[in-house]
Design a protein around this motif. Structure first.
Motif, short mmCIF file in Angstrom:
data_model
loop_
_atom_site.label_atom_id
_atom_site.label_comp_id
_atom_site.label_asym_id
_atom_site.label_seq_id
_atom_site.Cartn_x
_atom_site.Cartn_y
_atom_site.Cartn_z
N ASP A 133 -74.30 -72.64 27.43
CA ASP A 133 -75.58 -72.81 26.76
C ASP A 133 -75.66 -71.80 25.63
N ILE A 134 -76.05 -72.27 24.46
CA ILE A 134 -76.22 -71.35 23.33
C ILE A 134 -77.53 -70.60 23.50
N VAL A 135 -77.42 -69.29 23.61
CA VAL A 135 -78.60 -68.44 23.74
C VAL A 135 -79.14 -68.08 22.36
N TYR A 136 -78.22 -67.84 21.43
CA TYR A 136 -78.58 -67.56 20.04
C TYR A 136 -77.48 -68.13 19.16
N LYS A 137 -77.87 -68.96 18.21
CA LYS A 137 -76.87 -69.69 17.41
C LYS A 137 -76.12 -68.78 16.45
N GLY A 138 -76.82 -67.86 15.79
CA GLY A 138 -76.17 -66.93 14.87
C GLY A 138 -75.50 -67.62 13.70
N VAL A 139 -74.54 -66.94 13.11
CA VAL A 139 -73.77 -67.49 12.00
C VAL A 139 -72.43 -67.96 12.55
N GLU A 140 -72.21 -69.26 12.52
CA GLU A 140 -70.99 -69.81 13.11
C GLU A 140 -69.78 -69.59 12.21
N ARG A 141 -68.68 -69.18 12.84
CA ARG A 141 -67.40 -69.02 12.16
C ARG A 141 -66.33 -69.74 12.96
N PRO A 142 -65.30 -70.27 12.29
CA PRO A 142 -64.18 -70.86 13.04
C PRO A 142 -63.57 -69.78 13.94
N LEU A 143 -63.26 -70.14 15.17
CA LEU A 143 -62.74 -69.18 16.14
C LEU A 143 -61.23 -69.36 16.29
N TYR A 144 -60.49 -68.31 15.98
CA TYR A 144 -59.04 -68.38 15.99
C TYR A 144 -58.42 -67.80 17.27
N GLY A 145 -59.21 -67.73 18.29
CA GLY A 145 -58.69 -67.25 19.57
C GLY A 145 -59.81 -66.83 20.49
N PHE A 146 -59.44 -66.34 21.66
CA PHE A 146 -60.44 -65.83 22.60
C PHE A 146 -59.83 -64.69 23.41
N SER A 147 -60.69 -63.83 23.88
CA SER A 147 -60.30 -62.76 24.79
C SER A 147 -61.28 -62.75 25.95
N VAL A 148 -60.76 -62.75 27.17
CA VAL A 148 -61.60 -62.61 28.36
C VAL A 148 -61.49 -61.16 28.79
N VAL A 149 -62.61 -60.48 28.77
CA VAL A 149 -62.62 -59.03 28.99
C VAL A 149 -63.41 -58.67 30.24
N ASP A 150 -62.82 -57.85 31.07
CA ASP A 150 -63.52 -57.28 32.22
C ASP A 150 -64.51 -56.26 31.66
N SER A 151 -65.78 -56.65 31.58
CA SER A 151 -66.76 -55.80 30.89
C SER A 151 -66.94 -54.45 31.56
N GLN A 152 -66.84 -54.41 32.88
CA GLN A 152 -67.04 -53.13 33.58
C GLN A 152 -65.93 -52.14 33.22
N ARG A 153 -64.68 -52.61 33.21
CA ARG A 153 -63.57 -51.74 32.82
C ARG A 153 -63.69 -51.32 31.36
N ALA A 154 -63.99 -52.29 30.50
CA ALA A 154 -64.05 -52.02 29.07
C ALA A 154 -65.11 -50.98 28.75
N ILE A 155 -66.29 -51.12 29.33
CA ILE A 155 -67.39 -50.22 29.03
C ILE A 155 -67.14 -48.83 29.61
N LEU A 156 -66.60 -48.77 30.80
CA LEU A 156 -66.41 -47.48 31.47
C LEU A 156 -65.16 -46.74 31.01
N GLU A 157 -64.12 -47.47 30.59
CA GLU A 157 -62.84 -46.84 30.35
C GLU A 157 -62.43 -46.73 28.89
N LEU A 158 -63.03 -47.51 28.00
CA LEU A 158 -62.54 -47.54 26.63
C LEU A 158 -63.46 -46.81 25.66
N SER A 159 -62.85 -46.08 24.72
CA SER A 159 -63.61 -45.51 23.62
C SER A 159 -63.90 -46.63 22.63
N SER A 160 -64.77 -46.37 21.65
CA SER A 160 -65.08 -47.42 20.68
C SER A 160 -63.84 -47.83 19.90
N HIS A 161 -62.94 -46.87 19.63
CA HIS A 161 -61.71 -47.19 18.91
C HIS A 161 -60.83 -48.10 19.76
#
Length: 249
Positions: A133-161
């Motif tokens: 379901d689209i929650v917010y349409k935003g500005v659509e761009r062609p998508l050239y891939g996808f990444s499935v990210v474990d959000s808990q690991r990413a937020i807790l373990e990764l710096s912004s870089h």
């Protein structure tokens, strides 16, 4: 190692730690408590920080206790810099103590699956494939891939870089965040990085469960926001097959 190389290495370590600290505070549900945690970890008093920033100690106390509105990214950056500069003046003992922890991090643990398309997928097609379901349409761009990210690991373990490495070869991709409770943390992480994805998918949430503040953050960067509860393995399988079958349509 030359003195210049040693200086550059120390500067890199400091910058990486600054990113980690600022990200941890910014993304925390209770920034004040996180700020206090880092101050105590560095064994620095509220008065020392206040003197460095030339403010009253009560200002720092109010931030930590939540009596004052949560500090913005600029204030957080200044507080983090004060902690690091004070530690440097004391011999950088705490900074060096975190070196081994930073060097042991591995960003690949945060990535559940990633894929690059030679032929892009449009947002409407992606939403249809994952029964989203689209929650917010935003500005659509062609998508050239996808990444499935474990959000808990990413937020807790990764710096912004390090977080930016999750984009793969192109930012024009769908970032699918699993293990989300409200969707807030992934959007905050994106807000504090320079790179913005082509779309954000919150896995495990229905449209009505996404908090209004999450939608507002998506609106600021005009990023399409999607919610889905489809099985994660099925999502990956369908999106990988897209380039073989659906791209011919």
């Amino acid at each position: 190692m030359t003195s210049n190389e040693s200086s550059n290495e120390s500067s890199d370590l400091r910058n990486r730690l600054a990113e980690k600290m600022a990200g941890d505070i910014t993304l925390s549900e209770k920034p004040g408590e996180s700020l206090k945690k880092w101050r105590l970890n560095f064994e620095i008093s509220q008065t020392d920080i206040a003197n460095y920033l030339k403010v009253s100690p009560s200002v720092i106390s109010d931030y930590e206790s939540g009596r004052r509105k949560s500090p913005g990214t600029l204030i957080i950056k200044k507080i983090v810099e004060s902690l690091l500069e004070i530690d440097i003046d004391r011999g950088s003992k705490k900074i060096h103590a975190y070196e081994s922890i930073l060097n042991a991090e591995n960003s690949t643990k945060s990535i559940y699956s990633t894929y690059e398309y030679t032929i892009p997928i449009q947002l409407a097609k992606l939403v249809n494939l994952i029964d989203g379901d689209i929650v917010y349409k935003g500005v659509e761009r062609p998508l050239y891939g996808f990444s499935v990210v474990d959000s808990q690991r990413a937020i807790l373990e990764l710096s912004s870089h390090e977080f930016q490495k999750l984009y793969g070869w192109s930012t024009d991709r769908a970032m699918i965040f699993s293990k989300v409770s409200t969707g807030k943390s992934p959007l905050v992480a994106i807000r504090v990085t320079n790179l913005k994805p082509g779309a954000v998918v919150l896995h495990g949430l229905r449209k009505e469960e996404v908090e209004p503040v999450v939608v507002k953050m998506a609106e600021v960067d005009r990023i399409p926001l999607v919610a889905t509860t489809m099985d994660l393995d099925q999502i990956v399988q369908l999106l990988r097959k897209y380039s073989q079958y659906y791209a011919r349509e």
